[in-house]
Design a protein around this motif. Sequence first.
Motif, PDB file in Angstrom:
ATOM      1  N   LYS A 166      94.381  47.968  29.962  1.00 50.88           N
ATOM      2  CA  LYS A 166      93.021  48.109  29.441  1.00 50.88           C
ATOM      3  C   LYS A 166      92.774  49.503  28.879  1.00 50.88           C
ATOM      4  O   LYS A 166      92.245  49.639  27.778  1.00 50.88           O
ATOM      5  N   ASP A 194      91.990  50.207  25.017  1.00 54.71           N
ATOM      6  CA  ASP A 194      90.739  50.873  24.651  1.00 54.71           C
ATOM      7  C   ASP A 194      91.006  52.100  23.786  1.00 54.71           C
ATOM      8  O   ASP A 194      90.329  52.337  22.790  1.00 54.71           O
ATOM      9  N   ASN A 197      89.973  52.623  19.614  1.00 53.65           N
ATOM     10  CA  ASN A 197      88.959  53.636  19.281  1.00 53.65           C
ATOM     11  C   ASN A 197      89.488  54.723  18.386  1.00 53.65           C
ATOM     12  O   ASN A 197      90.505  54.878  17.984  1.00 53.65           O
TER      13      ASN A 197
END
Length: 82
Positions: free
Chosen positions: A74, A78, A82
């Motif tokens: 995760k 992430d 981004n």
Amino acid sequence: MKVTNVNLKKVEDKGSVKAYATIILDDSLAIHNIRLIEGKERLFIAFPNYKDKNEAYHDYVHPIVSNLREAIEKVILDKYNN
């Protein structure tokens, strides 16, 4: 055990490998060269590994419990998104 830092290097034109990550766990342990791979259905991580004389792959390091693997995946996803 928590991921306390993530460093990500995106890769261009390397086929299914989209990035390499280094993570730090509990500000105490670094794991380098975790690959972020584009699979048929989703992005997933692969821990550093080697191939033995029988062409089988073996991880140098990997989580034993699934919730740690999910947490690592995760934070890497992430950071990538981004």
